[in-house]
Design a protein around this motif. Structure first.
Motif, mmCIF file in Angstrom:
data_model
loop_
_atom_site.group_PDB
_atom_site.id
_atom_site.type_symbol
_atom_site.label_atom_id
_atom_site.label_comp_id
_atom_site.label_asym_id
_atom_site.label_seq_id
_atom_site.Cartn_x
_atom_site.Cartn_y
_atom_site.Cartn_z
ATOM 1 N N PHE A 1 0.858 -1.176 0.000
ATOM 2 C CA PHE A 1 0.000 0.000 0.000
ATOM 3 C C PHE A 1 0.894 1.226 0.000
ATOM 4 O O PHE A 1 2.049 1.177 0.418
ATOM 5 N N VAL B 1 0.671 5.524 0.820
ATOM 6 C CA VAL B 1 -0.131 6.601 1.392
ATOM 7 C C VAL B 1 0.742 7.842 1.535
ATOM 8 O O VAL B 1 1.928 7.746 1.843
ATOM 9 N N THR C 1 5.462 9.968 -0.189
ATOM 10 C CA THR C 1 4.689 8.737 -0.114
ATOM 11 C C THR C 1 5.421 7.715 0.734
ATOM 12 O O THR C 1 6.619 7.499 0.552
ATOM 13 N N THR D 1 -4.171 -3.113 -9.114
ATOM 14 C CA THR D 1 -4.058 -1.831 -8.429
ATOM 15 C C THR D 1 -5.448 -1.296 -8.142
ATOM 16 O O THR D 1 -6.381 -1.506 -8.923
ATOM 17 N N ARG E 1 -7.722 1.616 -5.115
ATOM 18 C CA ARG E 1 -7.672 2.681 -4.111
ATOM 19 C C ARG E 1 -8.818 2.492 -3.121
ATOM 20 O O ARG E 1 -9.902 2.062 -3.499
ATOM 21 N N ASN F 1 -10.496 4.622 0.555
ATOM 22 C CA ASN F 1 -10.430 5.680 1.551
ATOM 23 C C ASN F 1 -10.371 4.958 2.896
ATOM 24 O O ASN F 1 -11.303 4.234 3.261
ATOM 25 N N ARG F 2 -9.282 5.112 3.613
ATOM 26 C CA ARG F 2 -9.081 4.366 4.860
ATOM 27 C C ARG F 2 -10.155 4.668 5.905
ATOM 28 O O ARG F 2 -10.509 3.810 6.710
ATOM 29 N N ASP G 1 -6.597 8.787 1.301
ATOM 30 C CA ASP G 1 -6.522 7.989 0.084
ATOM 31 C C ASP G 1 -5.345 7.013 0.175
ATOM 32 O O ASP G 1 -4.212 7.426 0.437
ATOM 33 N N VAL G 2 -5.618 5.729 -0.036
ATOM 34 C CA VAL G 2 -4.583 4.700 0.037
ATOM 35 C C VAL G 2 -4.576 3.916 -1.274
ATOM 36 O O VAL G 2 -5.611 3.415 -1.706
ATOM 37 N N LYS G 3 -3.401 3.835 -1.896
ATOM 38 C CA LYS G 3 -3.237 3.031 -3.104
ATOM 39 C C LYS G 3 -2.920 1.596 -2.685
ATOM 40 O O LYS G 3 -2.119 1.368 -1.775
#
Length: 177
Positions: free
Chosen positions: A17, A19, A26, A138, A140, A142-143, A164-166
């Motif tokens: 992940f 962030v 990042t 991949t 995304r 929202n935590r 936002d977390v990838k």
């Protein structure tokens, strides 16, 4: 058409992940313990299924203090929610190497439907005669949607950690007999 069964090869796979920290850089984290399986019609993921279970306690950001905080109730609450799960509900092939995956993503007791992009890496035999299949996914989240609400305001009004977390999964599967 026959269904093929696959298991994740953890030695050749990674789940990460990314962030934003202080909105200027990042931070990348990964999970060291996970399992997963897939079923595919022949050698395509179209119409197949993938299920992955991640041990939240295995989070690693190369910083022990931060990892401890991530395992706490402020974030993953690994003691009460030891697993993060991903189970596809739909896999559609967009073109030769691209897929659209819809999955039920469960973290900290909350399940939401999310979309992943998938890039098919191909299929090959390894040096031991095992058939392998690669897929990079991949997405995304929202935590805060999952109750990971901790944050702190820094000088100038910015936040310490982005919402936002990838999500990135580089997955290699081994065909099961």
């Amino acid at each position: 058409m026959s269904t093929k069964k696959w298991a994740i090869d953890p030695a050749h796979s990674e789940i990460q992940f990314k962030v934003k920290h202080l909105v200027i850089s990042t931070v990348t984290g990964s999970f060291k313990e996970f399992t997963g399986e897939a079923s595919t019609p022949e050698d395509t993921f179209e119409g197949g299924e993938i299920a992955i279970t991640i041990k939240s306690e295995s989070v690693n950001t190369n910083n022990g203090q931060r990892d401890g905080h991530l395992k706490s109730a402020d974030f993953f609450d690994a003691e009460n929610y030891p697993e993060i799960t991903v189970k596809t509900t739909s896999i559609k092939q967009i073109d030769e190497d691209e897929y659209a995956l819809t999955a039920e993503f469960t973290m900290k007791g909350v399940t939401k439907t999310i979309e992943f992009k998938g890039e098919y890496g191909g299929i090959a035999k390894d040096g031991y005669g095992n058939t392998k299949l690669g897929l990079e996914v991949t997405g995304r989240i929202n935590r805060k949607d999952y109750g990971l609400n901790w944050n702190a305001v820094v000088e100038g009004g910015g936040l310490t950690v982005s919402e936002d977390v990838k999500l990135i999964g580089n997955l290699q599967f081994i065909q099961q007999q």
